[in-house]
Design a protein around this motif. Structure first.
Motif, PDB file in Angstrom:
ATOM      1  N   VAL A   1       3.810  -1.723   0.062  1.00  0.00           N
ATOM      2  CA  VAL A   1       2.472  -1.279  -0.329  1.00  0.00           C
ATOM      3  C   VAL A   1       2.182   0.121   0.206  1.00  0.00           C
ATOM      4  CG1 VAL A   1       1.536  -3.586  -0.628  1.00  0.00           C
ATOM      5  CG2 VAL A   1       1.453  -2.533   1.628  1.00  0.00           C
ATOM      6  N   ILE A   2       2.696   0.448   1.394  1.00  0.00           N
ATOM      7  CA  ILE A   2       2.545   1.811   1.916  1.00  0.00           C
ATOM      8  C   ILE A   2       3.316   2.786   1.026  1.00  0.00           C
ATOM      9  CG2 ILE A   2       2.879   3.322   3.900  1.00  0.00           C
ATOM     10  CD1 ILE A   2       0.836   1.090   4.330  1.00  0.00           C
ATOM     11  N   GLY A   3       4.523   2.374   0.623  1.00  0.00           N
ATOM     12  CA  GLY A   3       5.309   3.215  -0.280  1.00  0.00           C
ATOM     13  C   GLY A   3       4.608   3.447  -1.597  1.00  0.00           C
ATOM     14  N   GLY A   4       3.889   2.444  -2.092  1.00  0.00           N
ATOM     15  CA  GLY A   4       3.150   2.602  -3.340  1.00  0.00           C
ATOM     16  C   GLY A   4       2.029   3.613  -3.217  1.00  0.00           C
ATOM     17  N   VAL A   5       1.290   3.576  -2.099  1.00  0.00           N
ATOM     18  CA  VAL A   5       0.219   4.547  -1.883  1.00  0.00           C
ATOM     19  C   VAL A   5       0.785   5.947  -1.772  1.00  0.00           C
ATOM     20  CG1 VAL A   5      -1.569   5.302  -0.271  1.00  0.00           C
ATOM     21  CG2 VAL A   5      -1.328   2.874  -0.803  1.00  0.00           C
TER      22      VAL A   5
ATOM     23  N   ALA B   1      -8.133   9.324  -1.566  1.00  0.00           N
ATOM     24  CA  ALA B   1      -9.118   8.551  -0.824  1.00  0.00           C
ATOM     25  C   ALA B   1      -8.441   8.056   0.454  1.00  0.00           C
ATOM     26  CB  ALA B   1      -9.610   7.384  -1.668  1.00  0.00           C
ATOM     27  N   GLY B   2      -9.142   7.254   1.252  1.00  0.00           N
ATOM     28  CA  GLY B   2      -8.532   6.704   2.447  1.00  0.00           C
ATOM     29  C   GLY B   2      -7.436   5.721   2.114  1.00  0.00           C
ATOM     30  N   MET B   3      -6.498   5.540   3.048  1.00  0.00           N
ATOM     31  CA  MET B   3      -5.376   4.632   2.830  1.00  0.00           C
ATOM     32  C   MET B   3      -5.868   3.218   2.523  1.00  0.00           C
ATOM     33  SD  MET B   3      -2.011   4.197   2.850  1.00  0.00           S
ATOM     34  CE  MET B   3      -1.319   5.578   3.775  1.00  0.00           C
ATOM     35  N   VAL B   4      -6.821   2.724   3.298  1.00  0.00           N
ATOM     36  CA  VAL B   4      -7.328   1.361   3.087  1.00  0.00           C
ATOM     37  C   VAL B   4      -7.991   1.237   1.723  1.00  0.00           C
ATOM     38  CG1 VAL B   4      -8.943  -0.392   3.905  1.00  0.00           C
ATOM     39  CG2 VAL B   4      -7.608   0.935   5.550  1.00  0.00           C
ATOM     40  N   THR B   5      -8.764   2.253   1.333  1.00  0.00           N
ATOM     41  CA  THR B   5      -9.424   2.237   0.021  1.00  0.00           C
ATOM     42  C   THR B   5      -8.396   2.168  -1.107  1.00  0.00           C
ATOM     43  OG1 THR B   5     -11.304   3.480   0.865  1.00  0.00           O
ATOM     44  CG2 THR B   5     -10.953   3.497  -1.520  1.00  0.00           C
ATOM     45  N   GLU B   6      -7.341   2.947  -0.966  1.00  0.00           N
ATOM     46  CA  GLU B   6      -6.321   2.963  -2.015  1.00  0.00           C
ATOM     47  C   GLU B   6      -5.536   1.652  -2.061  1.00  0.00           C
ATOM     48  OE1 GLU B   6      -3.963   6.476  -1.787  1.00  0.00           O
ATOM     49  OE2 GLU B   6      -5.620   7.748  -2.396  1.00  0.00           O
ATOM     50  N   LEU B   7      -5.317   1.060  -0.901  1.00  0.00           N
ATOM     51  CA  LEU B   7      -4.670  -0.243  -0.889  1.00  0.00           C
ATOM     52  C   LEU B   7      -5.535  -1.291  -1.592  1.00  0.00           C
ATOM     53  CD1 LEU B   7      -3.242  -0.352   2.758  1.00  0.00           C
ATOM     54  CD2 LEU B   7      -1.923  -0.227   0.642  1.00  0.00           C
ATOM     55  N   LYS B   8      -6.845  -1.231  -1.344  1.00  0.00           N
ATOM     56  CA  LYS B   8      -7.765  -2.171  -1.993  1.00  0.00           C
ATOM     57  C   LYS B   8      -7.803  -1.955  -3.496  1.00  0.00           C
ATOM     58  CE  LYS B   8     -10.896  -2.969   1.927  1.00  0.00           C
ATOM     59  NZ  LYS B   8     -12.287  -2.775   2.443  1.00  0.00           N
ATOM     60  N   GLU B   9      -7.792  -0.687  -3.928  1.00  0.00           N
ATOM     61  CA  GLU B   9      -7.787  -0.402  -5.366  1.00  0.00           C
ATOM     62  C   GLU B   9      -6.541  -0.984  -6.027  1.00  0.00           C
ATOM     63  OE1 GLU B   9      -8.073   3.773  -5.868  1.00  0.00           O
ATOM     64  OE2 GLU B   9     -10.223   3.872  -5.427  1.00  0.00           O
ATOM     65  N   GLY B  10      -5.389  -0.783  -5.384  1.00  0.00           N
ATOM     66  CA  GLY B  10      -4.149  -1.320  -5.934  1.00  0.00           C
ATOM     67  C   GLY B  10      -4.154  -2.836  -5.989  1.00  0.00           C
TER      68      GLY B  10
END
Length: 398
Positions: free
Chosen positions: A60-64, A196-205
């Protein structure tokens, strides 16, 4: 833009084909490097699992990262890590100092590289082609990739038998370096999006992934198929080839037949455009039960090769339909994050499958374990077809 004028697409095809030559040969070298050093099926499974676990932790980090940065730059960095890891592996084998903990660390480094390379690669190939050419482009890409895998798997078996596994691992490292050079030549795929922030982008994904029932349902099916596929086919298949067949050469031939089947499937999908994308795709995974069943029956090399070929056809039919569905349904700015969650789910059980395959075969017998794997593949497919969103997914007209 037509496919012929699509520079990024063809550079990506070339890089993927070259690196696939070494990558397809590497599993043969890895398995028999362990066996030649006195290791067992359990050791092969542990090394395989140690490569998958870091990938799962960082997908998931790689995806962001791949949705934030130029994806071809991410691919370059990941390929360099894999090149160094495989070069170190080759040195370890050449110096006859193969130790399990070293192989676990090397495999983990490769897994970390995969966590960043896979989302970036999938996002880049989807971004590189428009919807009108998507299905054909994916079929061409995957067919070329599988052609390289045929040559690589066969080469791996021959070279391991004739010269030893170290030379195969050195070749794998070299192909990663060449692929890096081709990736550098790619052009950036348009303007980078606002971060956006890392957490925000993880939530969007996650929202994009979890909000699509057809997507996570098929991913659950893939999780089961991949877990038993790696455990029953890659681990126990290599073990069965060593015990009952001709060793590395026959195992390389079996892997080559699997890749030949993928080529046949890819060629079929260049022309075929099934309306029910997911129904035709998930049903095509049923033949993956054939290789473990053939091994369980103690079949001849010819029968196992035919079973592997049919499984390869099924993998490719599924793969092209699946990529076409994602390209059709997922916004391009979220491709890599969705691909990361998809990979995390699809391969989440793979380390477990690889790790328990050897001990399960020791406890319950090789044939019994292989039969259970074949049954799990069929059952997973039957269950996913009960999901209405999967049955209703259709190809866009035009």
């Amino acid at each position: 833009m037509g496919l012929r004028q699509n520079r990024n697409f063809w550079l990506q095809v070339a890089g993927a084909v070259i690196s696939a030559l070494g990558t397809a040969a590497a599993p043969v070298a890895t398995a028999f490097a362990i066996l030649y050093a006195g290791g067992s099926g359990t050791a092969i499974g542990l090394v395989s699992a140690s490569g998958t676990l870091p990938a799962l932790l960082f997908f998931v980090i790689g995806g962001v990262v791949a949705d934030r940065l130029p994806r071809h730059h991410v691919i370059v960095a990941a390929n360099l890590v894999s090149a160094v890891a495989q070069a170190v592996f080759a040195v370890v084998v050449f110096t006859h100092s193969v130790r399990l903990w070293e192989l676990v660390l090397i495999s983990a480094a490769n897994g970390l590289a995969i966590a960043f390379r896979m989302p970036a690669t999938e996002g880049l190939i989807m971004r590189s082609v428009d919807r009108a050419h998507a299905s054909k482009a994916f079929a061409i890409f995957r067919t070329a990739l599988n052609g390289a895998q045929v040559a690589g798997a066969a080469l791996g078996g021959v070279v391991v038998s004739s010269f030893g596994p170290g030379w195969v691992l050195a070749l794998d490292a070299t192909t990663f370096v060449i692929a890096c050079g081709l990736s550098v030549l790619m052009k950036a795929e348009g303007r980078l999006r606002r971060r956006a922030g890392m957490v925000t982008e993880l939530k969007e994904g996650w929202g994009e992934f979890a909000g699509r029932r057809w997507l996570w349902s098929v991913v659950v099916q893939s999780a089961v198929v991949n877990a038993v596929g790696v455990g029953a086919f890659m681990v126990l298949g290599a073990l069965a080839a060593d015990r009952r067949l001709g060793g590395a050469r026959d195992w390389g031939l079996i892997l080559s037949c699997d890749a030949i089947g993928m080529i046949i499937g890819g060629l079929l999908m260049v022309r075929l455009r099934p309306r029910r994308l997911l129904v035709s795709g998930v049903c095509a995974l049923v033949p993956l039960a054939l290789p473990p069943a053939a091994f369980a029956l103690g079949s001849s090399l010819v029968v196992i090769c035919v079973a592997s070929l049919l499984a390869g056809v099924g993998v490719e039919v599924f793969g092209v339909n699946w990529m076409t569905t994602l390209r059709q349904e997922v916004p391009h700015e979220k491709f890599s994050r969705v691909a990361a969650y998809e990979a995390l789910g699809s391969f989440g059980l793979t380390p477990l499958g690889a790790a328990v395959a050897g001990p399960a075969a020791d406890r319950f017998g090789l044939a019994g374990t292989l039969w259970c794997a074949a049954g799990a593949i069929v059952a997973a497919t039957a269950l996913v077809l009960t999901v209405p969103d999967v049955r209703k997914m259709e190809r866009e007209r035009g």
